[in-house]
Write a protein that holds these residues in place. Structure first.
Motif, PDB file in Angstrom:
ATOM      1  N   ILE A 153       8.156  -2.952   8.840  1.00  0.00           N
ATOM      2  CA  ILE A 153       9.316  -2.122   9.131  1.00  0.00           C
ATOM      3  C   ILE A 153       9.172  -0.872   8.267  1.00  0.00           C
ATOM      4  N   GLY A 154       8.529   0.140   8.815  1.00  0.00           N
ATOM      5  CA  GLY A 154       8.356   1.409   8.118  1.00  0.00           C
ATOM      6  C   GLY A 154       6.980   1.588   7.482  1.00  0.00           C
ATOM      7  N   ARG A 155       6.659   2.845   7.268  1.00  0.00           N
ATOM      8  CA  ARG A 155       5.370   3.226   6.694  1.00  0.00           C
ATOM      9  C   ARG A 155       5.159   2.736   5.264  1.00  0.00           C
ATOM     10  N   PRO A 156       6.177   2.793   4.374  1.00  0.00           N
ATOM     11  CA  PRO A 156       5.940   2.358   2.993  1.00  0.00           C
ATOM     12  C   PRO A 156       5.411   0.929   2.898  1.00  0.00           C
ATOM     13  N   ALA A 157       5.952   0.027   3.711  1.00  0.00           N
ATOM     14  CA  ALA A 157       5.482  -1.364   3.691  1.00  0.00           C
ATOM     15  C   ALA A 157       4.036  -1.458   4.170  1.00  0.00           C
ATOM     16  N   MET A 158       3.698  -0.699   5.221  1.00  0.00           N
ATOM     17  CA  MET A 158       2.330  -0.710   5.730  1.00  0.00           C
ATOM     18  C   MET A 158       1.354  -0.134   4.693  1.00  0.00           C
ATOM     19  N   LEU A 159       1.743   0.974   4.064  1.00  0.00           N
ATOM     20  CA  LEU A 159       0.869   1.596   3.064  1.00  0.00           C
ATOM     21  C   LEU A 159       0.682   0.684   1.853  1.00  0.00           C
ATOM     22  N   HIS A 160       1.715  -0.044   1.475  1.00  0.00           N
ATOM     23  CA  HIS A 160       1.597  -1.007   0.376  1.00  0.00           C
ATOM     24  C   HIS A 160       0.569  -2.087   0.741  1.00  0.00           C
ATOM     25  N   TRP A 161       0.666  -2.611   1.969  1.00  0.00           N
ATOM     26  CA  TRP A 161      -0.281  -3.619   2.437  1.00  0.00           C
ATOM     27  C   TRP A 161      -1.701  -3.042   2.421  1.00  0.00           C
ATOM     28  N   ALA A 162      -1.855  -1.828   2.914  1.00  0.00           N
ATOM     29  CA  ALA A 162      -3.178  -1.194   2.987  1.00  0.00           C
ATOM     30  C   ALA A 162      -3.788  -1.031   1.594  1.00  0.00           C
ATOM     31  N   ASN A 163      -2.975  -0.645   0.626  1.00  0.00           N
ATOM     32  CA  ASN A 163      -3.482  -0.470  -0.739  1.00  0.00           C
ATOM     33  C   ASN A 163      -3.921  -1.793  -1.353  1.00  0.00           C
ATOM     34  N   GLU A 164      -3.269  -2.890  -0.955  1.00  0.00           N
ATOM     35  CA  GLU A 164      -3.687  -4.197  -1.458  1.00  0.00           C
ATOM     36  C   GLU A 164      -4.887  -4.732  -0.672  1.00  0.00           C
ATOM     37  N   ALA A 179     -11.760   7.483   4.036  1.00  0.00           N
ATOM     38  CA  ALA A 179     -11.475   7.683   5.455  1.00  0.00           C
ATOM     39  C   ALA A 179     -10.439   6.667   5.944  1.00  0.00           C
ATOM     40  N   ILE A 180     -10.535   5.420   5.497  1.00  0.00           N
ATOM     41  CA  ILE A 180      -9.562   4.393   5.881  1.00  0.00           C
ATOM     42  C   ILE A 180      -8.181   4.732   5.332  1.00  0.00           C
ATOM     43  N   MET A 181      -8.117   5.115   4.061  1.00  0.00           N
ATOM     44  CA  MET A 181      -6.826   5.454   3.456  1.00  0.00           C
ATOM     45  C   MET A 181      -6.204   6.676   4.115  1.00  0.00           C
ATOM     46  N   ASP A 182      -7.024   7.673   4.442  1.00  0.00           N
ATOM     47  CA  ASP A 182      -6.524   8.872   5.125  1.00  0.00           C
ATOM     48  C   ASP A 182      -5.990   8.521   6.500  1.00  0.00           C
ATOM     49  N   ALA A 183      -6.663   7.616   7.212  1.00  0.00           N
ATOM     50  CA  ALA A 183      -6.204   7.196   8.542  1.00  0.00           C
ATOM     51  C   ALA A 183      -4.852   6.499   8.442  1.00  0.00           C
ATOM     52  N   PHE A 184      -4.656   5.670   7.419  1.00  0.00           N
ATOM     53  CA  PHE A 184      -3.363   5.002   7.238  1.00  0.00           C
ATOM     54  C   PHE A 184      -2.260   6.033   6.966  1.00  0.00           C
ATOM     55  N   LYS A 185      -2.581   7.046   6.181  1.00  0.00           N
ATOM     56  CA  LYS A 185      -1.558   8.063   5.832  1.00  0.00           C
ATOM     57  C   LYS A 185      -1.151   8.901   7.033  1.00  0.00           C
ATOM     58  N   LYS A 186      -2.005   8.977   8.058  1.00  0.00           N
ATOM     59  CA  LYS A 186      -1.695   9.762   9.257  1.00  0.00           C
ATOM     60  C   LYS A 186      -0.820   9.006  10.254  1.00  0.00           C
ATOM     61  N   VAL A 187      -0.619   7.720  10.016  1.00  0.00           N
ATOM     62  CA  VAL A 187       0.209   6.920  10.933  1.00  0.00           C
ATOM     63  C   VAL A 187       1.643   7.350  10.828  1.00  0.00           C
TER      64      VAL A 187
END
Length: 81
Positions: free
Chosen positions: A46-57, A73-81
């Motif tokens: 539910i929202g980008r912050p939760a997804m970005l937290h998951w991606a960082n872990e 490149a993976i982190m940049d792709a997540f930030k563009k979502v």
């Protein structure tokens, strides 16, 4: 009522067995990760912050098995979502 298609993002795709895709469904974000090792895993956020937290872990820089450029490149792709 208008039906807008969900916005899809490909984070990476190495082949047909190793990929990560994200679909934005309004305020909900559905992430599908397919690997030849684990099969298909689906995560809903539910929202980008939760997804970005998951991606960082999930893609912790110190444990990432790849180059610095691949990780970025993976982190940049997540930030563009």
């Amino acid at each position: 009522m208008s039906h807008q298609p969900f916005k899809k993002h490909s984070i990476y795709k190495k082949d047909k067995w190793n990929m990560l895709n994200v679909e934005v469904q309004g305020t909900k974000i559905v992430l599908t990760e397919i690997t030849d090792q684990w099969g298909e895993e689906c995560h809903t956020f539910i929202g980008r912050p939760a997804m970005l937290h998951w991606a960082n872990e999930r893609f912790a820089k110190d444990k990432f098995d790849g180059t610095e450029e691949e990780w970025q490149a993976i982190m940049d792709a997540f930030k563009k979502v």
